[in-house]
Design an enzyme around this catalytic site. Sequence first.
Site: not given
Ligand code: F6R
Length: 596
Positions: A2, A27, A73, A99-100, A473, A477, A480, A496, A591
Amino acid sequence: MCGIVGYIGEVDAKEVLLKGLEKLEYRGYDSAGIAVRNEQGITVFKEKGRIADLRAAVDTSVEASVGIGHTRWATHGVPNRKNAHPHQSASGRFTLVHNGVIENYHLLQKAYLKGIQVASDTDTEIIVQLVDLFVSEGLSTEDAFRKTLGLLHGSYALALLDSEDADVIYVAKNKSPLLVGVADTFNVIASDAMAMLQVTNQFMELHDKEVVLVRKDGVTITSLEGTVLEREPFTAQLDASDIEKGTYPHYMLKEMDEQPTVIRKIMQAYSNEAGELTIDADILQALQEADRLYIIAAGTSYHAGLVGKEYFEKIARIPVEVHISSEFGYNMPLLSQKPLFIFISQSGETADSRQVLVKIKELGYKALTMTNVPGSTLSREADYTLLLHAGPEIAVASTKAYVAQIAVLAVAAYVTAGETDFDLKQELAIAANNIQAIIERKDRLEKIAEDYLKIARNAFFIGRNLDFCVSLEGALKLKEISYIQAEGFAGGELKHGTIALIEDGTPVFAIVTQKAVALNIRGNVKEVTARGANACIISMEGMAEDDDAFILPKTHPLLTPLVSVVPLQLISYYAALHRRCDVDKPRNLAKSVTVE
Ligand code: F6R
């Protein structure tokens, strides 16, 4: 997650609002809208989908110098036009963006709004209906806004327009970010400074539960109880060009390419005049005095935290626990005598992490935030901050911030240790050069993405020790941005249970950078290839074998996550491109995740 913008001034508001919303697109959102006010009253335009759809729906003949805008969002109610913001009260007098999440919206609706027909499925609409109700009962708009805020439980950033008063936007926040941008002939509001850099670089921070009246020629900030508060603006240290894509097709590609520079910037930012790595003396003392560190983070930042644990334990000899923030707050483990909490967050706004911060502060513990965003909530509310210096990260999938988090964790652990048997600065410089060399081999990584993932339904990433942290990680990547189901596993754990999923052609990416376990992970690769897996080995110079798919330049064994993650990021990027996915704005993701 949002975004809010607002403008009150002399020129037409529509373009400022739409441009601002475009800057907030990163975002994450699924619908968008604006409301503008002129002598004819308030006009609302809103659409499901992208800002481009909203732009197309806006009637350009409507001119107005006051307006608010929103990207949504979905939390309460599906993403559609009806649930998109702005929302209006039943009488049509008030219009609101939010927002929220309002946790008690249902209770408030039952207690106050029994006879009122609501038009959406959102919690937001209840807020605007309450303001209207209290005004109809005789309160001024400001008092009705105040009274409503006093009733809300949850998180919010709000902007309210009154169709009977063109001179003011009513603004408030609690737990959700919101800034006021100031200038001579207008003022603006925005969820983050990037949205309004187009018109000003002067911003005022707002604090939770303040009531803010934004006018064309001034901003009045008061406490919820009505005490007037003074606030000086700050200059946003951002360059508009930092947030442009330039000639890159995607922000994600640009941000991956920036990773060597980010490491070099961190080395510079954390060096003293003698060129030695250093951190703030108070932070150093807090780290050295702690008997245990508790790293709290989510998603990619959590994965960086796992690497951080290795650094603080191996370099600084301090025990560390790493926790997923959404779990920790509601199920706290037994804490040590002198804990120090470290919050890792690119955005500094993650609600899951913030709820932990609030709880541990109530318990009287100290907190250090590692974030990319100075002045963010997690930074402001912690005792100490270490900045990531990664520059704005716009692509939803985090890349350069992850690398920055690992580099800053390494610096903090190294400085805390005092005596060490290696020169971190020199090793970071080598790692930066090595990332550069990997980035220059994009063609090879694009080919790997095609060979291994073109028709894949799922994929596995395996590694041991630090390579296991990176495999988590790598899998995140890939899933997502390409929507290929992917899991990261400790190499030895696969047998296992999960090995049952390996069938002919299943892609398995194995990372081999840790000498002590190199033979073990190669053994695990044999186990999966014997069952038909298509194994792609990414190994480090000095431990590579003939058939390995990609060789990483030699890097200090503790810093290998900085380089081994880069081919995984690029492979994910190309896999997503092959599938025609929206790389920078993957579906369902935001984001900055500002709801719990
Ligand atoms: C994945 C990604 C998310 C953030 C998570 C935490 O690529 O960006 O998994 O890492 O939402 O966000 P922050 O780091 O902003 O607390």
